[in-house]
Design a protein around this motif. Structure first.
Motif, PDB file in Angstrom:
ATOM      1  N   GLN A  84       0.961  -1.079  -0.219  1.00 52.38           N
ATOM      2  CA  GLN A  84       0.176   0.312  -0.077  1.00 52.38           C
ATOM      3  C   GLN A  84       0.593   1.238  -0.090  1.00 52.38           C
ATOM      4  N   ASP A  85       0.394   2.541  -0.370  1.00 49.39           N
ATOM      5  CA  ASP A  85       1.318   3.412  -0.768  1.00 49.39           C
ATOM      6  C   ASP A  85       1.176   4.105   1.138  1.00 49.39           C
ATOM      7  N   THR A  86       1.780   4.351   1.298  1.00 50.90           N
ATOM      8  CA  THR A  86       1.953   4.804   3.132  1.00 50.90           C
ATOM      9  C   THR A  86       2.255   5.570   3.768  1.00 50.90           C
ATOM     10  N   ARG A  87       2.501   6.572   1.887  1.00 51.46           N
ATOM     11  CA  ARG A  87       3.018   7.817   2.028  1.00 51.46           C
ATOM     12  C   ARG A  87       2.029   9.342   3.655  1.00 51.46           C
ATOM     13  N   ARG A  88       2.690  10.148   4.220  1.00 52.29           N
ATOM     14  CA  ARG A  88       1.592  10.782   4.914  1.00 52.29           C
ATOM     15  C   ARG A  88       0.938  11.400   3.695  1.00 52.29           C
ATOM     16  N   TRP A  89      -0.407  12.834   4.416  1.00 54.10           N
ATOM     17  CA  TRP A  89      -0.911  13.351   3.059  1.00 54.10           C
ATOM     18  C   TRP A  89      -0.092  14.303   2.841  1.00 54.10           C
ATOM     19  N   GLN A  90       0.811  14.604   3.193  1.00 56.33           N
ATOM     20  CA  GLN A  90       1.296  15.877   2.740  1.00 56.33           C
ATOM     21  C   GLN A  90       1.934  15.609   1.148  1.00 56.33           C
ATOM     22  N   LYS A  91       2.201  14.087   0.618  1.00 58.46           N
ATOM     23  CA  LYS A  91       2.506  13.721   0.427  1.00 58.46           C
ATOM     24  C   LYS A  91       1.749  12.778  -0.918  1.00 58.46           C
ATOM     25  N   ASN A  92       0.160  14.056  -0.782  1.00 58.27           N
ATOM     26  CA  ASN A  92      -0.761  13.254  -2.003  1.00 58.27           C
ATOM     27  C   ASN A  92      -0.569  11.696  -1.866  1.00 58.27           C
ATOM     28  N   PRO A  93      -0.680  10.621  -1.497  1.00 59.13           N
ATOM     29  CA  PRO A  93      -0.987   9.488  -1.573  1.00 59.13           C
ATOM     30  C   PRO A  93      -2.137   9.349  -2.112  1.00 59.13           C
ATOM     31  N   LEU A 108      -2.190   0.625  -6.080  1.00 52.99           N
ATOM     32  CA  LEU A 108      -3.055  -0.425  -7.301  1.00 52.99           C
ATOM     33  C   LEU A 108      -1.598  -1.253  -7.589  1.00 52.99           C
ATOM     34  N   GLU A 109      -0.615  -0.452  -8.008  1.00 50.32           N
ATOM     35  CA  GLU A 109       0.420   0.187  -8.442  1.00 50.32           C
ATOM     36  C   GLU A 109       1.214  -1.398  -7.455  1.00 50.32           C
ATOM     37  N   LEU A 110       1.607  -1.054  -6.561  1.00 52.75           N
ATOM     38  CA  LEU A 110       2.204  -1.746  -6.220  1.00 52.75           C
ATOM     39  C   LEU A 110       1.582  -2.903  -6.206  1.00 52.75           C
ATOM     40  N   LEU A 111       0.740  -3.389  -5.974  1.00 52.42           N
ATOM     41  CA  LEU A 111       0.197  -4.516  -5.387  1.00 52.42           C
ATOM     42  C   LEU A 111      -0.348  -5.539  -6.563  1.00 52.42           C
ATOM     43  N   ASP A 171      -6.143  -0.041   4.009  1.00 53.50           N
ATOM     44  CA  ASP A 171      -5.826   1.055   4.213  1.00 53.50           C
ATOM     45  C   ASP A 171      -5.150   1.654   2.680  1.00 53.50           C
ATOM     46  N   ILE A 172      -5.431   1.086   1.262  1.00 52.22           N
ATOM     47  CA  ILE A 172      -4.900   0.904   0.079  1.00 52.22           C
ATOM     48  C   ILE A 172      -5.542   2.001  -0.163  1.00 52.22           C
ATOM     49  N   ALA A 173      -6.681   2.804   0.181  1.00 51.46           N
ATOM     50  CA  ALA A 173      -6.637   4.133  -0.136  1.00 51.46           C
ATOM     51  C   ALA A 173      -6.538   5.109   0.885  1.00 51.46           C
ATOM     52  N   PRO A 174      -5.935   5.357   0.752  1.00 48.36           N
ATOM     53  CA  PRO A 174      -5.177   6.914   2.190  1.00 48.36           C
ATOM     54  C   PRO A 174      -6.078   7.957   2.299  1.00 48.36           C
ATOM     55  N   TYR A 175      -6.423   7.620   3.544  1.00 54.31           N
ATOM     56  CA  TYR A 175      -7.481   9.125   3.666  1.00 54.31           C
ATOM     57  C   TYR A 175      -8.556   9.129   3.454  1.00 54.31           C
ATOM     58  N   ALA A 176      -8.440   8.593   1.903  1.00 51.82           N
ATOM     59  CA  ALA A 176     -10.228   7.922   1.323  1.00 51.82           C
ATOM     60  C   ALA A 176     -11.337   8.616   2.075  1.00 51.82           C
ATOM     61  N   THR A 177     -11.891   8.438   2.911  1.00 55.31           N
ATOM     62  CA  THR A 177     -12.629   8.752   4.372  1.00 55.31           C
ATOM     63  C   THR A 177     -12.182   9.204   5.567  1.00 55.31           C
ATOM     64  N   HIS A 178     -11.175   9.892   5.126  1.00 48.70           N
ATOM     65  CA  HIS A 178     -10.869  11.205   6.165  1.00 48.70           C
ATOM     66  C   HIS A 178     -12.244  12.098   6.514  1.00 48.70           C
ATOM     67  N   PRO A 179     -12.400  13.140   7.771  1.00 44.56           N
ATOM     68  CA  PRO A 179     -13.402  13.553   7.138  1.00 44.56           C
ATOM     69  C   PRO A 179     -13.139  14.846   7.492  1.00 44.56           C
ATOM     70  N   ASP A 180     -11.901  15.177   7.555  1.00 47.56           N
ATOM     71  CA  ASP A 180     -10.961  16.511   7.254  1.00 47.56           C
ATOM     72  C   ASP A 180     -10.446  16.614   6.379  1.00 47.56           C
TER      73      ASP A 180
END
Length: 376
Positions: free
Chosen positions: A18-27, A33-36, A56-65
């Motif tokens: 999965q893409d584990t980059r923090r939100w600042q890096k726009n994961p 999917l490319e990794l998988l 968690d393969i879709a990082p922050y996809a449901t983060h309310p903020d």
């Protein structure tokens, strides 16, 4: 029948899942999917045909903020469709197991709504992959919140709030510390939700003293005709647990004064007067998953389940490595069971190579799995 493992690929540490980059890096899900894609190739090369995707393969996809990530799944439609096509081509069965924080029975309705959002996002990914009804999302009933019956009933209310595409993919598993197989059957009778039988959990929590074969049959019967059921299997840890504890200045001063530590405390090694950390040894917790599967235990279970057809998600903490070891073990100790999974003597050479590779050194997952009695 299929054997599978969850999430991390221990046999190929270079393969990220999965893409584990923090939100600042726009994961992004596209990166996951490319990794998988490489993980699917590894699974095929090792003839492993069932795999649990990280939730968690879709990082922050449901983060309310963080609304900038909310359209991630729709933006990845083409990539999801291609990934699903490749999984179907390789005949690899996929699933999700959302974390212990995704709860349909939470007393807080906001948490329930957020959980339904998480489930909707994961169900949408499976739908966009164009996978059939064997691709499921596994969940537990959740917390007791001081009222077992009310919490069990509240799960049904949460289920009824779920959109159709979630209910079509969601399956319920018996757990090891709160809601037993009997509880799962009670909920199924009122909702029709499919059930996942977990072998280790059944041993840990079965106050109703249900019969294992009969319960397994009842769980499998909750799946519709033409859709292969799946179960979970793991062996419990048996080794002493090593707990590292800080030594307080007061304890250090007492040790320097020649005073002994706590009576009956079992230590891995004598503690030096100047030490700041000690390693305490304690008995195992039976809800914990072993690194590898006990082949004799698994063979005994499978012989008890003679005549029943289902796939098995193996939840050993060494992930794919536990399967690379289990297959030759079954061929050696229980060839009748091995044959049910398509493991034959013709494969002995390849499995011997797997064993030799394992002997050169392996690792195991340190973090607790979602199915290891995590407190909600």
């Amino acid at each position: 029948m299929r054997l599978g493992f969850p999430v991390k690929v221990m046999g190929r540490p270079d393969l990220k899942v999965q893409d584990t980059r923090r939100w600042q890096k726009n994961p992004h899900l596209k990166c996951s999917l490319e990794l998988l894609d490489g993980v699917l190739d590894y699974l095929r090369s090792e003839r492993l045909d069932m795999y649990r995707l990280s939730s968690d393969i879709a990082p922050y996809a449901t983060h309310p903020d963080m609304p900038q990530f909310h359209n991630m799944v729709a933006e990845s439609d083409a990539e999801l469709r291609a990934f699903g096509a490749k999984a179907r081509e390789y005949d690899i069965r996929l699933s999700f197991h959302p974390s212990q924080y995704v709860l349909l029975n939470a007393p807080n309705p906001d948490l329930t709504r957020k959980s339904i959002w998480d489930l909707s996002s994961q169900a949408e990914m499976l739908d966009r992959m164009e996978l059939d009804d064997e691709a499921v999302m596994i969940t537990h009933v959740g917390g007791v919140y001081d009222d077992h019956d009310a919490s069990r009933a509240r799960w049904i209310a949460g289920w009824e709030q779920c959109p159709e595409h979630v209910r079509r993919r969601l399956v319920l598993e018996n757990d090891d510390v709160r809601f037993s197989a009997a509880d799962a059957l009670w909920i199924h009778e009122r909702t029709g939700v499919r059930l996942i039988f977990d072998y280790q959990h059944f041993w840990c929590l079965n106050p109703e003293r249900l019969d294992m074969r009969d319960t397994l049959e009842r769980f499998l019967a909750t799946w519709p005709a033409g859709v292969r059921p799946k179960i979970h299997f793991s062996s419990p840890r048996t080794e002493l647990r090593e707990i590292k504890q800080k030594i307080t200045p007061k304890q250090r001063a007492a040790a320097q004064a020649g005073k002994k530590g706590k009576p009956g405390e079992l230590l891995k090694a004598p503690v030096k007067p100047t030490a700041r950390v000690k390693t305490v040894l304690r008995p195992p917790i039976w809800t914990g998953h072993a690194d590898f599967t006990n082949p004799f235990e698994f063979a005994t279970f499978m012989r008890m389940a003679e005549g029943l057809v289902f796939d098995v998600m193996m939840e050993g903490k060494s992930k794919d490595l536990s399967l690379l070891r289990l297959r030759p073990d079954l061929l050696r100790f229980a060839p009748d069971v091995a044959a049910r999974f398509g493991i034959t003597a013709e494969d002995a050479g390849a499995y011997a190579a797997d064993e030799a590779r394992l002997e050169r050194g392996v690792g195991a997952e340190d973090e607790a799995d979602v199915d290891e009695g995590i407190e909600v």
